[in-house]
Design a protein around this motif. Structure first.
Motif, PDB file in Angstrom:
ATOM      1  N   ILE A 248       3.993  -8.275   5.552  1.00 46.74           N
ATOM      2  CA  ILE A 248       3.040  -7.788   4.481  1.00 46.74           C
ATOM      3  C   ILE A 248       1.563  -8.022   5.005  1.00 46.74           C
ATOM      4  CG2 ILE A 248       2.376  -7.426   2.076  1.00 46.74           C
ATOM      5  CD1 ILE A 248       5.161  -7.645   1.448  1.00 46.74           C
TER       6      ILE A 248
ATOM      7  N   SER B  63      13.205  -4.252   0.655  1.00 40.94           N
ATOM      8  CA  SER B  63      14.244  -3.921  -0.351  1.00 40.94           C
ATOM      9  C   SER B  63      15.374  -4.303   0.062  1.00 40.94           C
ATOM     10  CB  SER B  63      13.898  -2.898  -1.136  1.00 40.94           C
ATOM     11  OG  SER B  63      15.047  -2.540  -1.885  1.00 40.94           O
TER      12      SER B  63
ATOM     13  N   THR C  34      14.222  -1.165  -7.254  1.00 40.82           N
ATOM     14  CA  THR C  34      13.410  -0.778  -6.112  1.00 40.82           C
ATOM     15  C   THR C  34      12.626   0.522  -6.144  1.00 40.82           C
ATOM     16  OG1 THR C  34      15.081  -1.857  -4.637  1.00 40.82           O
ATOM     17  CG2 THR C  34      13.620   0.019  -3.566  1.00 40.82           C
TER      18      THR C  34
ATOM     19  N   ASP D 291       8.119  -1.736   3.021  1.00 41.50           N
ATOM     20  CA  ASP D 291       8.685  -2.327   1.658  1.00 41.50           C
ATOM     21  C   ASP D 291      10.126  -1.648   1.579  1.00 41.50           C
ATOM     22  OD1 ASP D 291       6.211  -2.920   0.772  1.00 41.50           O
ATOM     23  OD2 ASP D 291       5.652  -0.679   0.832  1.00 41.50           O
TER      24      ASP D 291
ATOM     25  N   ILE E 185       3.916   0.671  -6.076  1.00 40.23           N
ATOM     26  CA  ILE E 185       3.159   0.665  -4.932  1.00 40.23           C
ATOM     27  C   ILE E 185       2.577   1.988  -4.658  1.00 40.23           C
ATOM     28  CG2 ILE E 185       3.477   0.411  -2.360  1.00 40.23           C
ATOM     29  CD1 ILE E 185       5.532  -1.524  -2.831  1.00 40.23           C
TER      30      ILE E 185
ATOM     31  N   LEU F 273       7.818  -7.198  -4.586  1.00 40.15           N
ATOM     32  CA  LEU F 273       9.094  -7.702  -3.859  1.00 40.15           C
ATOM     33  C   LEU F 273       9.498  -9.030  -4.588  1.00 40.15           C
ATOM     34  CD1 LEU F 273       8.139  -6.872  -0.154  1.00 40.15           C
ATOM     35  CD2 LEU F 273       9.809  -5.882  -1.633  1.00 40.15           C
TER      36      LEU F 273
ATOM     37  N   ARG G  12       2.227  -5.562  -3.463  1.00 37.36           N
ATOM     38  CA  ARG G  12       3.612  -5.479  -2.728  1.00 37.36           C
ATOM     39  C   ARG G  12       4.239  -6.737  -2.775  1.00 37.36           C
ATOM     40  NH1 ARG G  12       1.702  -3.220   2.996  1.00 37.36           N
ATOM     41  NH2 ARG G  12       3.876  -3.134   3.292  1.00 37.36           N
TER      42      ARG G  12
END
Length: 333
Positions: A294, A221, A129, A217, A136, A68, A64
């Motif tokens: 995270i 974004s 995204t 997540d 993910i 990102l 993750r």
């Protein structure tokens, strides 16, 4: 009885604003670097589950964060490349003389250029995204017993295949630009695919509760897009006075300083005036990064999104006002 009416200048002004923004958006999509950055980001998303499968900690958390990070870098560089050339190239090519002689007020020109660039950045950010969520959702194969999520792989394959086939067809039949058409198709087909994945699990069964899509997540974004908007505004402001090379270099420098603003200037701001000025003038991009949330498994409150959006809005408005001031007396002839 007095009739309310809109002054004729306002519709014309809005029409010019929309036209310039639309042309800037289309021109940005047609730039080769736009497609190159998106394709490179998609490739990184594709291999990210393999890159993160040998860590000593939670592989999916690293997946993750890596996703990102890829999203962050891709959106910021698209913003820098697109915005830096939006004004500087028109000045160097003298095409700006034609636009300003319509006449188009200079503040309208700057605002329209910014909106066109932000629209292009938003599309690229949206495509990346979708790829991030797919990566993910697939997750890391942590043991030999784990199997690939063929629902994700199949959906991504269909999206990419259709985008390539349809863009080639439209180029052949209607002479549409292949790369820009493919990007638009990726956004549209990707939306259908991610909607499908929200409801269908890895066993091809209707199971929305097991779609592995995390709100953190999505919030991440959104925050990264706000950071890209700030960088786009800075690039537009700098391009009113400097060429593309200087603008690119300055934006990259500001981007790097913005990431370490708290560390570099936060502690010194209490005792040094120069550090205090740098701390308040430079954008603090660290607030748009949620790596700690995270790894700690914590949530990101919606209130934090609103506060960050307010900061981005105020900072962007200030930079655009500065850009208008810089461009107002710029000799373009």
């Amino acid at each position: 009885m007095r009739l309310l009416y809109t002054p004729p200048e306002r519709p014309k002004m809005m029409s010019k604003l929309f036209t310039i923004a639309k042309n800037t958006f289309i021109e940005t999509l047609r730039q080769p670097v736009y497609a190159i950055i998106i394709i490179a980001a998609l490739l990184l998303f594709f291999i990210s589950p393999s890159l993160t499968m040998y860590t000593m900690s939670d592989d999916n958390k690293l997946l993750r964060e890596l996703g990102l990070s890829t999203l962050f870098i891709a959106s910021l560089f698209i913003a820098i490349f697109a915005a830096s050339g939006a004004v500087a190239e028109e000045i160097e090519n003298k095409t700006i003389l034609t636009v300003l002689s319509k006449p188009v007020q200079r503040p309208i020109f700057i605002l329209a250029k910014f909106l066109g660039v932000v629209g292009a950045v938003a599309m690229a950010h949206y495509i990346c995204t979708i790829a991030l969520i797919m990566a993910i959702r697939h997750g890391v194969l942590e043991s030999v017993n784990d199997t690939n999520d063929w629902t994700v792989i199949g959906s991504a394959g269909v999206v990419i295949g259709l985008a390539i086939i349809l863009s080639a067809f439209f180029n052949y039949a209607y002479d549409w630009k292949t790369t820009s058409t493919a990007m638009v198709l990726l956004a549209g087909l990707g939306t259908i695919a991610i909607t499908f994945l929200v409801f269908i699990d890895r066993d091809w069964k209707f199971n929305p509760a097991n779609n592995k899509i995390n709100a953190v997540d999505l919030y991440g974004s959104v925050l990264l897009f706000l950071a890209a908007v700030i960088i786009a505004a800075l690039a537009v402001a700098l391009s009113t006075r400097f060429n593309i090379v200087v603008t690119l270099s300055a934006c990259v420098g500001i981007f790097l300083l913005g990431l370490v603003s708290d560390w570099a200037f936060g502690g010194l701001a209490k005792s040094h005036l120069w550090a205090k000025i740098c701390y308040f003038v430079l954008p603090n991009l660290q607030i748009f990064w949620i790596s700690d949330a995270i790894y700690e498994g914590s949530t990101v409150p919606f209130k934090y999104i609103l506060i960050s959006a307010s900061y981005a809005l105020c900072y962007t408005a200030g930079i655009l006002a500065f850009a208008v001031a810089l461009f107002q007396r710029r000799q373009v002839g």
